[in-house]
Design a protein around this motif. Structure first.
Motif, mmCIF file in Angstrom:
data_model
loop_
_atom_site.group_PDB
_atom_site.id
_atom_site.type_symbol
_atom_site.label_atom_id
_atom_site.label_comp_id
_atom_site.label_asym_id
_atom_site.label_seq_id
_atom_site.Cartn_x
_atom_site.Cartn_y
_atom_site.Cartn_z
ATOM 1 N N ASP A 124 47.755 42.013 30.380
ATOM 2 C CA ASP A 124 47.845 42.912 29.227
ATOM 3 C C ASP A 124 48.592 42.259 28.068
ATOM 4 O OD1 ASP A 124 46.496 44.841 30.653
ATOM 5 O OD2 ASP A 124 48.316 45.924 31.264
ATOM 6 N N GLU A 125 49.567 41.433 28.389
ATOM 7 C CA GLU A 125 50.389 40.829 27.341
ATOM 8 C C GLU A 125 49.817 39.534 26.792
ATOM 9 O OE1 GLU A 125 55.066 39.601 26.541
ATOM 10 O OE2 GLU A 125 54.495 41.191 27.944
ATOM 11 N N CYS A 126 49.154 38.756 27.643
ATOM 12 C CA CYS A 126 48.803 37.388 27.243
ATOM 13 C C CYS A 126 47.309 37.080 27.175
ATOM 14 C CB CYS A 126 49.459 36.389 28.188
ATOM 15 S SG CYS A 126 51.264 36.531 28.255
ATOM 16 N N ALA A 127 46.496 37.751 27.963
ATOM 17 C CA ALA A 127 45.072 37.400 28.022
ATOM 18 C C ALA A 127 44.291 38.061 26.895
ATOM 19 C CB ALA A 127 44.490 37.806 29.370
ATOM 20 N N ASP A 128 43.427 37.274 26.265
ATOM 21 C CA ASP A 128 42.554 37.807 25.214
ATOM 22 C C ASP A 128 41.261 38.372 25.796
ATOM 23 O OD1 ASP A 128 44.112 37.079 22.827
ATOM 24 O OD2 ASP A 128 43.766 35.036 23.514
ATOM 25 N N GLU A 129 40.819 37.802 26.908
ATOM 26 C CA GLU A 129 39.620 38.309 27.567
ATOM 27 C C GLU A 129 39.533 37.773 28.989
ATOM 28 O OE1 GLU A 129 35.685 36.883 26.613
ATOM 29 O OE2 GLU A 129 36.521 35.238 25.415
ATOM 30 N N GLU A 130 38.626 38.366 29.776
ATOM 31 C CA GLU A 130 38.344 37.894 31.123
ATOM 32 C C GLU A 130 36.888 37.446 31.184
ATOM 33 O OE1 GLU A 130 39.590 40.518 34.259
ATOM 34 O OE2 GLU A 130 41.306 41.260 33.093
ATOM 35 N N ILE A 131 36.645 36.380 31.918
ATOM 36 C CA ILE A 131 35.287 35.841 32.039
ATOM 37 C C ILE A 131 34.972 35.633 33.513
ATOM 38 C CG2 ILE A 131 33.953 33.706 31.750
ATOM 39 C CD1 ILE A 131 34.845 33.578 28.896
ATOM 40 N N SER A 132 33.739 35.986 33.887
ATOM 41 C CA SER A 132 33.274 35.861 35.271
ATOM 42 C C SER A 132 32.110 34.886 35.341
ATOM 43 C CB SER A 132 32.821 37.238 35.791
ATOM 44 O OG SER A 132 32.123 37.116 37.015
ATOM 45 N N MET A 133 31.994 34.172 36.464
ATOM 46 C CA MET A 133 30.861 33.294 36.704
ATOM 47 C C MET A 133 29.642 34.057 37.209
ATOM 48 S SD MET A 133 31.538 30.137 35.884
ATOM 49 C CE MET A 133 32.401 30.855 34.480
ATOM 50 N N GLY A 134 29.828 35.290 37.618
ATOM 51 C CA GLY A 134 28.706 36.074 38.141
ATOM 52 C C GLY A 134 29.202 37.094 39.135
ATOM 53 N N ASP A 135 28.270 37.776 39.769
ATOM 54 C CA ASP A 135 28.627 38.857 40.679
ATOM 55 C C ASP A 135 28.928 38.328 42.079
ATOM 56 O OD1 ASP A 135 28.223 40.593 38.578
ATOM 57 O OD2 ASP A 135 26.140 40.997 39.115
ATOM 58 N N PHE A 136 29.976 37.532 42.170
ATOM 59 C CA PHE A 136 30.452 37.016 43.449
ATOM 60 C C PHE A 136 31.925 36.674 43.287
ATOM 61 C CE2 PHE A 136 28.618 33.585 40.986
ATOM 62 C CZ PHE A 136 29.591 32.605 41.020
ATOM 63 N N VAL A 137 32.599 36.432 44.417
ATOM 64 C CA VAL A 137 34.037 36.192 44.398
ATOM 65 C C VAL A 137 34.352 34.826 44.992
ATOM 66 C CG1 VAL A 137 36.299 37.006 45.165
ATOM 67 C CG2 VAL A 137 34.518 38.667 44.581
ATOM 68 N N LEU A 138 35.237 34.072 44.339
ATOM 69 C CA LEU A 138 35.693 32.780 44.822
ATOM 70 C C LEU A 138 37.154 32.879 45.246
ATOM 71 C CD1 LEU A 138 34.125 30.601 41.979
ATOM 72 C CD2 LEU A 138 33.272 30.839 44.315
ATOM 73 N N THR A 139 37.643 31.850 45.916
ATOM 74 C CA THR A 139 39.016 31.884 46.390
ATOM 75 C C THR A 139 40.033 31.636 45.280
ATOM 76 O OG1 THR A 139 38.848 29.556 47.022
ATOM 77 C CG2 THR A 139 38.393 31.184 48.725
ATOM 78 N N GLY A 140 39.592 31.124 44.158
ATOM 79 C CA GLY A 140 40.495 30.871 43.050
ATOM 80 C C GLY A 140 39.743 30.634 41.766
ATOM 81 N N GLY A 141 40.477 30.513 40.675
ATOM 82 C CA GLY A 141 39.837 30.369 39.371
ATOM 83 C C GLY A 141 39.558 28.962 38.939
ATOM 84 N N GLU A 142 39.863 27.962 39.789
ATOM 85 C CA GLU A 142 39.696 26.572 39.372
ATOM 86 C C GLU A 142 38.236 26.201 39.116
ATOM 87 O OE1 GLU A 142 43.678 26.984 40.483
ATOM 88 O OE2 GLU A 142 41.907 27.524 41.663
ATOM 89 N N ILE A 143 37.345 26.573 40.018
ATOM 90 C CA ILE A 143 35.928 26.243 39.826
ATOM 91 C C ILE A 143 35.373 26.896 38.559
ATOM 92 C CG2 ILE A 143 33.608 26.527 40.783
ATOM 93 C CD1 ILE A 143 34.803 26.045 43.553
ATOM 94 N N PRO A 144 35.613 28.193 38.318
ATOM 95 C CA PRO A 144 35.185 28.778 37.049
ATOM 96 C C PRO A 144 35.813 28.108 35.828
ATOM 97 C CG PRO A 144 35.651 30.501 38.641
ATOM 98 C CD PRO A 144 36.122 29.222 39.252
ATOM 99 N N ALA A 145 37.084 27.754 35.914
ATOM 100 C CA ALA A 145 37.745 27.105 34.769
ATOM 101 C C ALA A 145 37.099 25.767 34.458
ATOM 102 C CB ALA A 145 39.239 26.925 35.055
ATOM 103 N N MET A 146 36.786 25.002 35.501
ATOM 104 C CA MET A 146 36.134 23.711 35.287
ATOM 105 C C MET A 146 34.741 23.902 34.703
ATOM 106 S SD MET A 146 37.337 21.280 38.461
ATOM 107 C CE MET A 146 37.088 22.455 39.803
ATOM 108 N N ALA A 147 34.038 24.953 35.157
ATOM 109 C CA ALA A 147 32.703 25.224 34.629
ATOM 110 C C ALA A 147 32.762 25.570 33.144
ATOM 111 C CB ALA A 147 32.047 26.355 35.420
ATOM 112 N N VAL A 148 33.714 26.408 32.767
ATOM 113 C CA VAL A 148 33.864 26.786 31.358
ATOM 114 C C VAL A 148 34.229 25.559 30.518
ATOM 115 C CG1 VAL A 148 35.273 28.100 29.721
ATOM 116 C CG2 VAL A 148 34.462 29.184 31.828
ATOM 117 N N ALA A 149 35.189 24.780 30.986
ATOM 118 C CA ALA A 149 35.614 23.592 30.236
ATOM 119 C C ALA A 149 34.469 22.611 30.055
ATOM 120 C CB ALA A 149 36.789 22.918 30.948
#
Length: 260
Positions: A124-149
């Motif tokens: 609520d204080e720091c994030a401007d938005e949330e982004i998802s890779m799709g309708d599934f769940v991963l163990t952490g955000g590293e793979i999505p972060a690398m995909a976005v980068a």
């Protein structure tokens, strides 16, 4: 483009983003990707970043304070940035999202969550938005972060040899990419389409466009339904699309005839 990634596993992220095309782009100064170990911003000897969730339940929740300290270090050191939390609750990431982020922001801060989630107060204080890779769940955000980068940085001028390297790829214009072939001309009795050996660049371009239409209509009819045909302004362009429809219909008819 500057990207800072807040993570519990910086070595894993560095191993992927500091090599190959993105690694060379960083060496040449076109982009900068930095990782930050969240545990380095804890205040206890155990370097604890998680605790039990209020209200009960299984698992643990990443605490707000270590994340905030890490985020504050990044913003104070490298300036404010558009902060994204990689989460299955966010908007779905697409090529259009990547283009938007690249065009609108010069600095992205990507936050990788773990465990059962992140303390909502940090978001609520720091994030401007949330982004998802799709309708599934991963163990952490590293793979999505690398995909976005990766998706964002490869569009930065200088990272790839030419803009055509990504403008002809799948999803850039709402279509899937045409089939690709390389040597030898015949492999396992399968020959490269003759038109690709013709040397006629105009015919090759038309064939590729037609195959792009056919592949999209065949594999992703939902994607093709969003394709804006009004962008086809010439008779030649409209003819290619019609040929694609006719050939696809003929292929479907042949398939039905073989399997009555």
């Amino acid at each position: 483009m500057n990207i800072d990634i807040l993570t519990l596993f910086p070595e894993s992220v560095d191993a992927m983003l500091n090599v190959s095309i993105l690694g060379r782009a960083q060496e040449r100064g076109y982009i900068a990707i930095r990782t930050h170990q969240i545990r380095a911003y804890t205040t206890n000897k155990q370097m604890q970043v998680d605790d039990y969730p209020y209200g009960g339940g299984r698992g643990a929740v990443m605490q707000a304070d270590p994340l905030y300290r890490c985020w504050t270090h990044v913003t104070e050191t490298y300036g404010p940035g558009h902060t994204i939390f990689l989460s299955p609750c966010g908007r779905t990431f697409t090529q259009e999202t990547a283009r938007e982020l690249k065009e609108r922001y010069e600095h992205l801060i990507l936050v990788c969550g773990h465990y059962e989630g992140v303390d909502q107060r940090f978001l609520d204080e720091c994030a401007d938005e949330e982004i998802s890779m799709g309708d599934f769940v991963l163990t952490g955000g590293e793979i999505p972060a690398m995909a976005v980068a990766d998706a964002v940085c490869r569009m930065v001028p200088g990272v790839l040899p030419d803009e055509e390297c990504f403008q002809e790829e799948s999803h850039w214009n709402g279509l899937l990419e045409y089939p690709q072939y390389s040597r030898p001309a015949v492999w396992h009795e399968r020959a490269v389409p003759e038109i690709l050996l013709s040397g006629d660049h105009g015919k090759v371009a038309a064939w590729r466009k037609k195959e792009s239409y056919k592949r999209t209509m065949r594999r992703r009819p939902d994607l093709f339904a969003k394709f804006d045909e009004s962008q086809l302004t010439t008779k030649a362009e409209k003819k290619i699309l019609q040929e694609a429809r006719d050939e696809l219909a003929a292929e479907s008819g042949d398939a039905r005839a073989e399997n009555p």
